[in-house]
Design an enzyme around this catalytic site. Structure first.
Site, PDB file in Angstrom:
ATOM      1  N   LYS A 196       0.861  -1.179   0.000  1.00 36.70           N
ATOM      2  CA  LYS A 196       0.000   0.000   0.000  1.00 36.70           C
ATOM      3  C   LYS A 196       0.897   1.228   0.000  1.00 36.70           C
ATOM      4  CE  LYS A 196      -3.674   2.335   2.474  1.00 36.70           C
ATOM      5  NZ  LYS A 196      -4.634   2.267   3.589  1.00 36.70           N
ATOM      6  N   LYS A 248      -2.280  -1.558  -3.779  1.00 39.12           N
ATOM      7  CA  LYS A 248      -3.125  -0.370  -3.735  1.00 39.12           C
ATOM      8  C   LYS A 248      -2.281   0.884  -3.800  1.00 39.12           C
ATOM      9  CE  LYS A 248      -6.239   1.845  -0.533  1.00 39.12           C
ATOM     10  NZ  LYS A 248      -6.879   1.769   0.739  1.00 39.12           N
TER      11      LYS A 248
HETATM   12  C1  PBG Z   1      -6.871   3.435   5.458  1.00 38.14           C
HETATM   13  C2  PBG Z   1      -7.385   3.393   4.076  1.00 38.14           C
HETATM   14  C3  PBG Z   1      -7.302   4.389   3.104  1.00 38.14           C
HETATM   15  C4  PBG Z   1      -7.937   3.874   1.982  1.00 38.14           C
HETATM   16  C5  PBG Z   1      -8.410   2.616   2.288  1.00 38.14           C
HETATM   17  N1  PBG Z   1      -8.034   2.318   3.586  1.00 38.14           N
HETATM   18  C6  PBG Z   1      -6.806   5.763   3.171  1.00 38.14           C
HETATM   19  C7  PBG Z   1      -5.417   6.049   3.474  1.00 38.14           C
HETATM   20  O1  PBG Z   1      -4.568   5.172   3.602  1.00 38.14           O
HETATM   21  O2  PBG Z   1      -5.148   7.240   3.637  1.00 38.14           O
HETATM   22  C8  PBG Z   1      -8.074   4.595   0.681  1.00 38.14           C
HETATM   23  C9  PBG Z   1      -9.148   4.095  -0.212  1.00 38.14           C
HETATM   24  C10 PBG Z   1      -9.432   4.995  -1.339  1.00 38.14           C
HETATM   25  O3  PBG Z   1      -8.766   6.022  -1.543  1.00 38.14           O
HETATM   26  O4  PBG Z   1     -10.367   4.666  -2.085  1.00 38.14           O
HETATM   27  N2  PBG Z   1      -7.773   2.848   6.351  1.00 38.14           N
END
Ligand code: PBG
Length: 324
Positions: A196, A248
């Site tokens: 991520k 992601k």
């Molecule tokens: C954190 C989380 C995020 C997203 C999913 N889980 C945000 C981040 O890491 O700041 C982003 C999902 C999206 O942008 O569609 N719990």
């Protein structure tokens, strides 16, 4: 030119193109991310994600029923609590909005639709970080793991088939697996956000969950410049017992997705995130691109790059246009 140098031969009719099409997207490949907010009496639109809302408990149930009817592969719940604190205690509370939402969705869909839970503290903390803070203000990895363990158990108690740790803490998969097993939830699966990235594409999500964050997540999320590191993260998550792994965002990381897919011996997911949704929606609203074609093309590309499972805010709409 040799007589064989005519690849266009196989493109001459729709039926021939269909015969040789390599990549298929089915509803079962798609997972719908949804937001459920505490204390709303009507769904609240998210302005940077046209068509996406913060759900009430009522409309969440309806969205889950529609997702099941559309034959989706799953639904992923995010909670938007009305209060926050330093340790994100609403995430562990069985009466916290995410756990309430999970319970109600599970009651609605039973085993017909895999119910997945975001296992992360950022929606619940008053500082907006994905973990708890040490006295010096840094995110405390090991203290956070203890909260994730309790959160995952609360989510499994609430009926989640799958928990999805997204906080990028070291050791989170192993710690959550141990906690689930100790609580008797041996069949609750872990979808690990393995790679991520600290991405600008999460911008609209911050509005979607009323994020309290000031600053950034670069001490735990990955540097967009790094691909090898994603393989290291994935290898660790697999060793710790991840049942599925995720990359992601999706579109700017298709190379990473491809190499994770080659490495992984478990199913691989990719998340077409809020900023990808916003970008395509905005261009389509202006008439600059065709929405339906663009959505299918991007999801097909993500699948072609190696994703078995794709999280996309278009999941339900797209599924209704696909063969089962
Ligand atoms: C954190 C989380 C995020 C997203 C999913 N889980 C945000 C981040 O890491 O700041 C982003 C999902 C999206 O942008 O569609 N719990």
């Amino acid at each position: 030119m040799f007589p064989t140098d005519r690849p266009r031969r196989l493109r001459t009719t729709p039926a021939l193109r269909r015969l040789v099409s390599e990549t298929e997207v089915r509803p079962r490949n798609l997972v719908l991310p949804v937001f459920v907010a505490e204390g709303l009496d009507a769904p609240k639109p998210i302005s940077s994600m046209p068509g996406v809302v913060q759900h009430t408990r009522e409309t969440l149930r309806k969205a889950a029923a529609e997702a099941a009817a559309a034959g989706l592969g799953g639904i992923m719940l995010f909670g938007v609590p009305s209060t926050h604190d330093a340790t994100g205690s609403g995430a562990v509370d069985p009466d916290g909005i995410l756990n309430v939402g999970l319970r109600e969705v599970r009651a609605e869909v039973g085993d017909a639709l895999p119910v997945m839970a975001d296992t992360c503290l950022d929606e619940f903390t008053d500082h907006g970080h994905c973990g708890v803070l040490a006295p010096d203000g840094s995110v405390d990895n090991d203290a956070t793991l203890e909260v994730y363990a309790d959160m995952a158990v609360a989510q499994a108690d609430a009926g989640a088939h799958v928990v999805a740790p997204s906080g990028m803490m070291d050791g989170q998969v192993g710690r959550i697996r141990a906690a689930l097993d100790a609580a008797g939830h041996v069949d609750t699966a872990i979808l690990a956000y393995s790679a991520k990235y600290a991405s600008a594409f999460y911008g609209p999500f911050r509005e979607a969950v009323d994020s309290q964050l000031r600053g950034d997540r670069r001490t735990y999320q990955q540097d967009p410049a790094n691909a090898r590191e994603a393989l290291r993260e994935t290898t660790l998550d697999l060793a710790e017992g991840a049942d599925m792994v995720m990359v992601k965002p999706a579109m700017a990381y298709l190379d990473v997705l491809r190499s994770v897919a080659e490495l992984s011996d478990v199913p691989v997911a990719a998340y077409q995130v809020s900023g990808e949704y916003a970008m395509i929606s905005a261009a389509a609203e202006r008439g600059w691109i065709d929405l339906e074609r663009t959505v299918l093309e991007t999801v097909t590309g993500i699948r072609r790059a190696g994703a078995d499972i794709i999280l996309t805010y278009w999941a339900t709409e797209l599924a209704t246009r696909l063969d089962r």
